[in-house]
Scaffold this motif. Structure first.
Motif, PDB file in Angstrom:
ATOM      1  N   CYS A 716       1.227  -1.208  -0.190  1.00  0.00           N
ATOM      2  CA  CYS A 716       0.077  -0.205  -0.194  1.00  0.00           C
ATOM      3  C   CYS A 716       0.699   1.221   0.120  1.00  0.00           C
ATOM      4  N   ASN A 717       2.100   0.945  -0.494  1.00  0.00           N
ATOM      5  CA  ASN A 717       2.684   2.691  -0.424  1.00  0.00           C
ATOM      6  C   ASN A 717       2.436   2.997  -2.347  1.00  0.00           C
ATOM      7  N   THR A 718       2.513   4.329  -1.745  1.00  0.00           N
ATOM      8  CA  THR A 718       2.333   5.267  -2.703  1.00  0.00           C
ATOM      9  C   THR A 718       3.584   5.958  -3.396  1.00  0.00           C
ATOM     10  N   ALA A 719       4.368   6.149  -4.713  1.00  0.00           N
ATOM     11  CA  ALA A 719       4.936   7.522  -4.981  1.00  0.00           C
ATOM     12  C   ALA A 719       4.247   8.015  -6.268  1.00  0.00           C
ATOM     13  N   SER A 720       3.577   8.987  -5.642  1.00  0.00           N
ATOM     14  CA  SER A 720       3.257  10.127  -6.465  1.00  0.00           C
ATOM     15  C   SER A 720       3.018  11.113  -7.249  1.00  0.00           C
ATOM     16  N   SER A 721       4.640  11.234  -7.386  1.00  0.00           N
ATOM     17  CA  SER A 721       5.375  12.753  -7.944  1.00  0.00           C
ATOM     18  C   SER A 721       6.170  11.813  -8.511  1.00  0.00           C
ATOM     19  N   ILE A 722       6.927  13.147  -9.860  1.00  0.00           N
ATOM     20  CA  ILE A 722       8.288  12.451 -10.393  1.00  0.00           C
ATOM     21  C   ILE A 722       8.989  12.127  -9.752  1.00  0.00           C
ATOM     22  N   TYR A 723       9.923  11.663  -9.878  1.00  0.00           N
ATOM     23  CA  TYR A 723      10.754  11.419  -9.257  1.00  0.00           C
ATOM     24  C   TYR A 723      10.483  10.617  -7.793  1.00  0.00           C
ATOM     25  N   SER A 724       9.555  10.306  -7.066  1.00  0.00           N
ATOM     26  CA  SER A 724       9.680  10.026  -5.999  1.00  0.00           C
ATOM     27  C   SER A 724       9.756   8.463  -5.741  1.00  0.00           C
ATOM     28  N   THR A 725      10.007   8.282  -5.179  1.00  0.00           N
ATOM     29  CA  THR A 725      10.344   6.692  -4.517  1.00  0.00           C
ATOM     30  C   THR A 725      10.120   6.401  -2.972  1.00  0.00           C
ATOM     31  N   ALA A 726       9.700   5.303  -2.885  1.00  0.00           N
ATOM     32  CA  ALA A 726       9.160   4.350  -1.576  1.00  0.00           C
ATOM     33  C   ALA A 726       9.702   3.075  -1.408  1.00  0.00           C
ATOM     34  N   SER A 727      10.982   2.854  -1.030  1.00  0.00           N
ATOM     35  CA  SER A 727      11.622   1.502  -1.000  1.00  0.00           C
ATOM     36  C   SER A 727      10.937   0.863  -0.717  1.00  0.00           C
ATOM     37  N   GLY A 728       9.739   1.073   0.946  1.00  0.00           N
ATOM     38  CA  GLY A 728       9.021  -0.679   0.577  1.00  0.00           C
ATOM     39  C   GLY A 728       8.124   0.027   2.318  1.00  0.00           C
ATOM     40  N   THR A 733       3.920   7.371   1.718  1.00  0.00           N
ATOM     41  CA  THR A 733       3.642   7.321   0.799  1.00  0.00           C
ATOM     42  C   THR A 733       4.414   9.274   0.383  1.00  0.00           C
ATOM     43  N   SER A 734       4.842   9.455  -1.290  1.00  0.00           N
ATOM     44  CA  SER A 734       6.371   9.617  -1.688  1.00  0.00           C
ATOM     45  C   SER A 734       5.606  10.038  -2.207  1.00  0.00           C
ATOM     46  N   SER A 735       5.156  11.853  -2.374  1.00  0.00           N
ATOM     47  CA  SER A 735       3.911  12.771  -2.968  1.00  0.00           C
ATOM     48  C   SER A 735       3.945  14.270  -3.999  1.00  0.00           C
ATOM     49  N   ASN A 736       5.477  13.983  -3.623  1.00  0.00           N
ATOM     50  CA  ASN A 736       6.258  15.328  -4.834  1.00  0.00           C
ATOM     51  C   ASN A 736       7.643  15.031  -4.942  1.00  0.00           C
ATOM     52  N   ALA A 737       7.572  15.535  -5.815  1.00  0.00           N
ATOM     53  CA  ALA A 737       9.260  15.348  -6.619  1.00  0.00           C
ATOM     54  C   ALA A 737      10.271  15.131  -6.042  1.00  0.00           C
ATOM     55  N   PHE A 738      10.644  14.533  -6.157  1.00  0.00           N
ATOM     56  CA  PHE A 738      11.934  14.138  -5.659  1.00  0.00           C
ATOM     57  C   PHE A 738      12.083  13.541  -4.422  1.00  0.00           C
ATOM     58  N   THR A 739      10.629  13.483  -4.198  1.00  0.00           N
ATOM     59  CA  THR A 739      10.319  12.303  -2.158  1.00  0.00           C
ATOM     60  C   THR A 739      11.294  11.467  -2.260  1.00  0.00           C
ATOM     61  N   PHE A 740      11.292  10.836  -0.820  1.00  0.00           N
ATOM     62  CA  PHE A 740      11.794   9.560  -1.068  1.00  0.00           C
ATOM     63  C   PHE A 740      11.092   9.259   0.385  1.00  0.00           C
ATOM     64  N   VAL A 741      10.432   7.955   0.458  1.00  0.00           N
ATOM     65  CA  VAL A 741      10.463   7.383   1.649  1.00  0.00           C
ATOM     66  C   VAL A 741      10.869   5.864   1.642  1.00  0.00           C
ATOM     67  N   GLY A 742      11.898   5.375   2.868  1.00  0.00           N
ATOM     68  CA  GLY A 742      12.680   4.674   3.034  1.00  0.00           C
ATOM     69  C   GLY A 742      11.788   3.335   3.189  1.00  0.00           C
TER      70      GLY A 742
END
Length: 831
Positions: A716-728, A733-742
């Motif tokens: 149920c992870n979400t990467a909703s923006s450009i270059y966003s990342t959710a590793s696991g 939620t990674s919802s903005n550009a270049f955001t990261f959730v590890g």
């Protein structure tokens, strides 16, 4: 001087004519009696040849004239020295020992001789009747050796023996050449003494044989019973009631054979008719060469056109033709009347009638009838056609018929070679050739007609109606395409030229150069199309192929089906290797196998599986079930219910996975969807990628919506923006550009280039902010960081922590960069 010689006391006699007695060497106890060649007197000679007793013209008892001595004459027997005195001496007297009776006398013809006292008559000049009884030699130089009631009427003819034999002269315009009868009974030679008569006729023996007068004669009958020859140089060897009526024709033996045409020959058998020039029937029964040997226009069928009379008595009457509307003649009908109703049968079919002729039978032919009141009018409905054969051969068999020329029937029964010349039937039964250069080796009820060079090896009820076609065997096969080949089987059909059908049953080739190798109910209708076998297969297009299987169809140019059942290759150059109920609709499409697979894209492929669909150009489904490759060059490796919509997209496997954009990939998993271009889902469950070049490596219910966004795993992870990342983690939620959730759970990185490394329910709202971990932390200022628990940022560019433990801090500012913290004796200073 002619001499009568008696040897050995009369037990052996010999008449020598035209020899000088001085050239003979008399034996002991031998004497000669001769007739003087000068004065005709009878002389007795001694063994040395000297006249010892004679009667001259001027003295003695008389003269020897015409074979008789008149007056008293003495004869001294040279063996017994007895003196014999007779008043009348015939030449026959000197051939008997003393006390014997006369055997021969002079006949009524000039210089003729006949046996005494047996009722024989040598009335022809120079004729001889040697023995027998009641024989008559009427012809000049004719002779009868023996027998009884034999008669020769022609010059130079001979009957050796037998009884009631006759050599008769039918005309007397010119001299006939000699004929002869060797023996037998009731044989007759009828000699036509025409100007060009060159040869006599011969009957060696038998009973009731007849040679009927012809122009040149030269007829021969060896023996048998009731045989007849009608024409020059004909021959019958023997048998019963055979007829040879063609010039130079022959019947060797058999029963009721008829050799009708020039140089026709029948070897034997029964009821054979050879109406072919230079043709041969070897034997058998009811074989016929030629048609209508009695002539053209014989009535075959008829109908009663009109009868209105009355008063005819019941009975059967014979009624010949009274008048006709055509040129026919000779028709005779048997008419049976009952209750004034006539029923007709043909008694004589006549000749030269045509269909539609009307024949009138006279009412005067019927008891109680009269003409024209009781006339019957008959309409001719069918007539014979005279078709002689030429150089034909029937070897034997029964009821074989040939009207073609230069043809052969080897044997068998009820075989027919009709309109096609140079035909051959080896044997079998009820085979028919009607085409030129055609061959039927054997079998039954086989037919070749209409065209040239056809061949049937055997089998039954096979038919060829095209030129140069072949049926090797089988049952109810038909070849109607030129140059076609049908090897065997039954109920097979070749309809077009150069086609081949090897066997099986109910197979059809209807395309030029098409092939069916075997199986049943297969149809190859395209040019150069091939069916290897199986059943109910159809190639409907040119150059199409079905190797085997059942109910397969190749309906497009260059299409192919390897096997299986209910497969349909409808696309140009499409291929279905096998399987069940597969369809290849488009050009160069391929189905490797499986069940109910569909390829409707050009150059598309379904390798196998079940209910898979490849619907775009170059698309591929490797296998699995209910997979669909919609995008051009898209690929589904396997799995179930997977769909590639975008071009060049890829689903490796799994279930219910979708690639909706071009160049996208789903490696596997379940219910994964990629809708952004160049995006990737490695696997997992219910993952979704909407952004271009985005990635979900795995996990469950992850959503990578932003361009170049990525989720490595978790749920149920979400990467909703450009270059966003959710590793696991979970629900991150990674919802903005270049955001990261590890990782962690329920973490949100919504600020531009913000980061949440982990923890629980952490939120990084502002740009360039970050949370290293912990729980319930929130960054609401730019460039701020939180390390700890339950912290909310209070200022920008600020690190927020619950507590800092610093160890090993510098204790001097020397060498430190500005802003560096150092421990000044327990007090923190900034350099």
């Amino acid at each position: 001087m002619g001499k009568l010689i008696l040897k050995n006391n009369g037990l052996e006699t010999q008449l020598i004519n035209g020899e000088d007695f001085t050239t003979l060497t008399p034996q002991a106890n031998t004497y000669f009696v001769g007739i003087d060649a000068v004065n005709g007197s009878l002389e007795k000679l001694d063994p040395a040849g000297n006249i010892v007793d004679y009667d001259s013209n001027t003295g003695g008892g008389g003269t020897f004239t015409g074979g008789t001595v008149i007056g008293a004459t003495e004869f001294l027997d040279g063996l017994t020295a007895n003196t014999i005195t007779v008043d009348v001496i015939s030449a026959a007297t000197y051939l008997n020992i003393p006390g014997g009776s006369s055997l021969y006398e002079v006949g009524s013809g000039i210089d003729s001789t006949q046996r005494c006292g047996v009722g024989s008559d040598a009335s022809g000049d120079y004729s001889v009747v040697v023995g027998g009884q009641n024989n008559t030699a009427l012809g000049t130089c004719s002779s009868i050796g023996g027998g009884h009631y034999n008669t020769t009427e022609t010059d130079g003819s001979t009957i050796a023996g037998g009884c009631n034999n006759k050599i008769e002269l039918t005309t007397s315009c010119y001299t006939a050449f000699p004929s002869s009868i060797g023996g037998g009974a009731c044989n007759t030679i009828s000699s036509y003494s025409g100007y060009y008569d060159m040869f006599g006729n011969t009957i060696a023996g038998g009973t009731c044989n007849t040679t009927v007068s012809s122009y040149y004669n030269g007829q021969t009958i060896g023996g048998g019973f009731r045989n007849i020859t009608f024409n020059d140089y004909t021959f019958i060897g023997g048998g019963f009631r055979n007829t040879s009526s063609g010039y130079g024709s022959s019947v060797t033996s058999g029963f009721e054979n008829k050799s009708v045409c020039t140089f026709a020959n029948i070897g034997g058998g029964a009821l054979n008719i050879n109406y072919g020039d230079s043709s041969v029937i070897g034997g058998g029964q009811n074989n016929t060469i030629g048609q209508g040997y009695l002539g053209s226009g014989a009535i075959l069928t008829f109908s009663v056109y009109s009868y209105t009379g009355s008063g005819v008595s019941d009975g059967v009457y014979t009624s010949p033709q009274l008048t006709t509307t055509g040129s026919g003649s000779g028709a005779i009908f048997d008419v049976a009347f009952k209750a004034n109703k006539p029923k007709l049968q043909i008694a004589n079919a006549g000749l030269n009638y045509n269909i539609g002729d009307f024949i009138t039978l006279s009412g005067n032919d019927f008891a109680g009838g009269s003409s024209p009141a009781n006339d019957i009018i008959v309409e001719v409905t069918n007539v014979s056609i005279s078709i002689p054969g030429i150089n034909d051969v029937i070897g034997g068999g029964g009821s074989n018929t040939m009207t073609s020329c230069f043809s052969v029937i080897g044997g068998g029964q009820n075989n027919t070679s009709s309109t096609g010349n140079f035909a051959y039937i080896g044997g079998g039964t009820q085979n028919t050739t009607e085409s030129l250069y055609s061959t039927i080796v054997g079998g039954t009820n086989n037919v070749t007609y209409c065209n040239n060079g056809s061949f049937i090896g055997g089998g039954s009820y096979n038919t060829i109606s095209s030129k140069y076609s072949t049926i090797s065997g089988g049952y109810f096969n038909k070849a109607s395409g030129g140059y076609s080949t049908l090897s065997g089987g039954y109920f097979n059909t070749t309809l077009c030229g150069y086609s081949t059908l090897s066997g099986g049953y109910f197979n059809t080739t209807s395309g030029i150069y098409s092939t069916v190798s075997g199986g049943y109910f297969n149809t190859s209708s395209g040019y150069y199309s091939v069916i290897g076998g199986g059943k109910f297969n159809k190639t409907n297009a040119n150059n199409s192929t079905i190797s085997g299987g059942r109910q397969n169809s190749a309906s497009a140019l260059y299409s192919a089906v390897g096997g299986g059942i209910w497969n349909d290759a409808q696309g140009f150059s499409s291929t279905i290797s096998g399987g069940y109920c597969n369809t290849a609709f488009c050009n160069s499409s391929t189905v490797g196998g499986g069940l109910c697979n569909l390829v409707c894209g050009g150059c598309a492929t379904v390798s196998g599986g079940r209910q898979n669909t490849s619907s775009s150009y170059g698309a591929t489904v490797g296998g699995g079930r209910q997979n669909t490759a919609i995008g051009n060059y898209s690929f589904v490796g396997g799995g179930c219910l997977n769909t590639t919509i975008g071009c060049y997209s890829f689903v490796g496997g799994g279930r219910c996975n979708i690639t909706a954009s071009c160049y996208t990939t789903v490696g596997g998993g379940n219910l994964n969807t990629v809708s952004g271009c160049y995006s990737f889902i490695g696997g997992g469950n219910l993952n979704e990628v909407c952004g271009n070049m985005a990635t979900v490596a795995g996990g469950r219910q992850n959503k990578s919506w932003g361009e170049c966004s990525a989720i490595l795993g978790g749920k149920c992870n979400t990467a909703s923006s450009i270059y966003s990342t959710a590793s696991g983690g979970y629900c991150n939620t990674s919802s903005n550009a270049f955001t990261f959730v590890g990782g962690g759970t329920c973490n949100i990185a919504s600020g531009y280039a913000s980061i949440v490394s982990g923890g629980i329910q952490n939120t990084s709202v502002n740009q360039y902010s970050g949370i290293l971990g912990g729980s319930n932390n929130k960054v609401i200022h730019d460039c701020s960081f939180i390390v700890g628990n339950g912290i909310t940022s209070t200022a920008t560019n600020t690190l927020h922590v619950n507590c800092i433990h610093a160890s090993s801090l510098p204790t001097s500012s020397a060498g430190l960069a500005p802003g560096t913290i150092w421990n000044n004796s327990g007090v923190l200073n900034i350099a």
